[in-house]
Write a protein that holds these residues in place. Structure first.
Motif, mmCIF file in Angstrom:
data_model
loop_
_atom_site.group_PDB
_atom_site.id
_atom_site.type_symbol
_atom_site.label_atom_id
_atom_site.label_comp_id
_atom_site.label_asym_id
_atom_site.label_seq_id
_atom_site.Cartn_x
_atom_site.Cartn_y
_atom_site.Cartn_z
ATOM 1 N N LEU A 35 37.335 79.559 14.357
ATOM 2 C CA LEU A 35 38.570 79.060 14.977
ATOM 3 C C LEU A 35 38.345 77.653 15.139
ATOM 4 O O LEU A 35 39.588 76.692 14.981
ATOM 5 C CB LEU A 35 38.712 80.127 16.072
ATOM 6 N N ILE A 36 37.297 76.996 15.772
ATOM 7 C CA ILE A 36 37.261 75.835 16.219
ATOM 8 C C ILE A 36 37.433 74.939 15.055
ATOM 9 O O ILE A 36 38.279 74.010 15.172
ATOM 10 C CB ILE A 36 36.069 75.425 17.169
ATOM 11 N N GLY A 41 40.950 71.057 12.025
ATOM 12 C CA GLY A 41 41.425 70.695 10.658
ATOM 13 C C GLY A 41 42.718 70.874 10.661
ATOM 14 O O GLY A 41 43.578 70.625 9.499
ATOM 15 N N GLY A 42 43.664 71.456 11.812
ATOM 16 C CA GLY A 42 44.989 71.468 11.605
ATOM 17 C C GLY A 42 45.690 72.534 10.936
ATOM 18 O O GLY A 42 46.836 72.782 10.861
ATOM 19 N N ARG A 43 44.734 73.583 10.612
ATOM 20 C CA ARG A 43 45.089 74.717 10.020
ATOM 21 C C ARG A 43 45.617 75.671 10.737
ATOM 22 O O ARG A 43 46.575 76.326 10.127
ATOM 23 C CB ARG A 43 43.719 75.341 9.080
#
Length: 280
Positions: A35-36, A41-43
């Motif tokens: 998650l982090i 990465g802006g995903r």
């Protein structure tokens, strides 16, 4: 721009309520190693992060009804240190302790590895081969589902809004049974699997295989099961390759993945068989 709200509920019910309230904009946090990275990465851009680590039962390993119960947020390093689990389910431990580096294994959770829904997740083929079952908590209460029913496509799961995996249950081990997990990666360590193969089997007193499950990862959108009957004959390679639906990517071609799937299935079965015949 403000970051996401962060909540750390202390009960399963409160966690489910927080996830449900956030809807599609909420994300559960177990170990955070996926998650982090996705956040940075802006995903993903969640409005709410629900930290599960304070929920009772979500971290830890315990023996129950002859089997094992693993909290979904339990790090791989903890699994690797559990001697009873490693003796009963060495393939599960092998898979969990291959996830990332030693440092990553101190945080990366088995439930997160499952619910991230990567086709190449290391723990999932081993769990599927084991016949593991998830205990799921949600706004409508508790339900169970086999591990293989959780990922539905890359990055997607069958979990409904507000649901999360609380724990993963491994069945009681019959005598003369064991498992193994092997993978192929581009580098010698800390890489994503080109193919992963988990095998769990049981042999009778004469050493004849009486039951088996063969699960393959990174060869289809989700983990696939090969024909277990083939493990007792001479066509295990073909059975494994028959269920493959791989893609070409930078780690390997579809043709290469299909060939390696057969090789790894056979090797994993050989290791599991040797272990089973030495386990009374």
């Amino acid at each position: 721009m403000a970051g996401p709200d962060y909540v750390a509920p202390t009960s399963a019910e409160a966690a489910a309520k927080a996830l449900a309230a956030g809807g599609a904009a909420a994300r559960a946090l177990a170990g955070g190693t996926d998650l982090i990275v996705q956040l940075r990465g802006g995903r993903v851009k969640p409005a709410t992060i629900v930290d599960l680590k304070r929920v009772p039962g979500v971290i830890g390993v315990r023996q129950e009804d002859g089997g094992f119960v693993i909290g979904a947020a339990t790090p791989g390093a903890v699994l690797g240190e559990n001697t009873a689990l490693a003796a009963a389910w060495p393939g599960i431990v092998e898979a969990a302790t291959l996830i990332g580096s030693t440092q990553v294994q101190g945080r990366a959770s088995i439930g997160g590895n499952l619910c991230n829904a990567s086709p190449a997740a290391d723990s999932v083929p081993a769990l599927v081969a084991a016949g593991a079952v998830c205990a799921i908590i949600g706004p409508n209460g508790r339900r169970e589902a086999p591990v293989e029913a959780i990922p539905t496509a890359p990055g997607q799961t069958s979990l409904a809004a507000g649901e999360f995996v609380l724990e993963i249950r491994l069945p009681a081990r019959p005598a003369r049974s064991s498992d193994a997990y092997l993978r192929s990666i581009p580098r010698t360590e800390m890489d994503i699997a080109i193919v992963g193969a988990g095998v769990s089997l049981t042999v009778d007193a004469e050493g004849v295989i009486s039951d088996a499950r063969i699960a393959l990862g990174a060869v289809a959108p989700t983990v696939v099961l090969a024909d277990a009957a083939a493990v007792v004959g001479s066509k295990l390679d073909e059975a494994a390759r028959a269920v493959c639906r791989p893609i070409d990517d930078k780690r390997g071609t579809a043709d290469y993945r299909t060939k390696i799937a057969g090789v790894l299935a056979r090797r994993s079965a050989t290791i599991a068989y040797r272990r089973a015949t030495h386990r009374s």
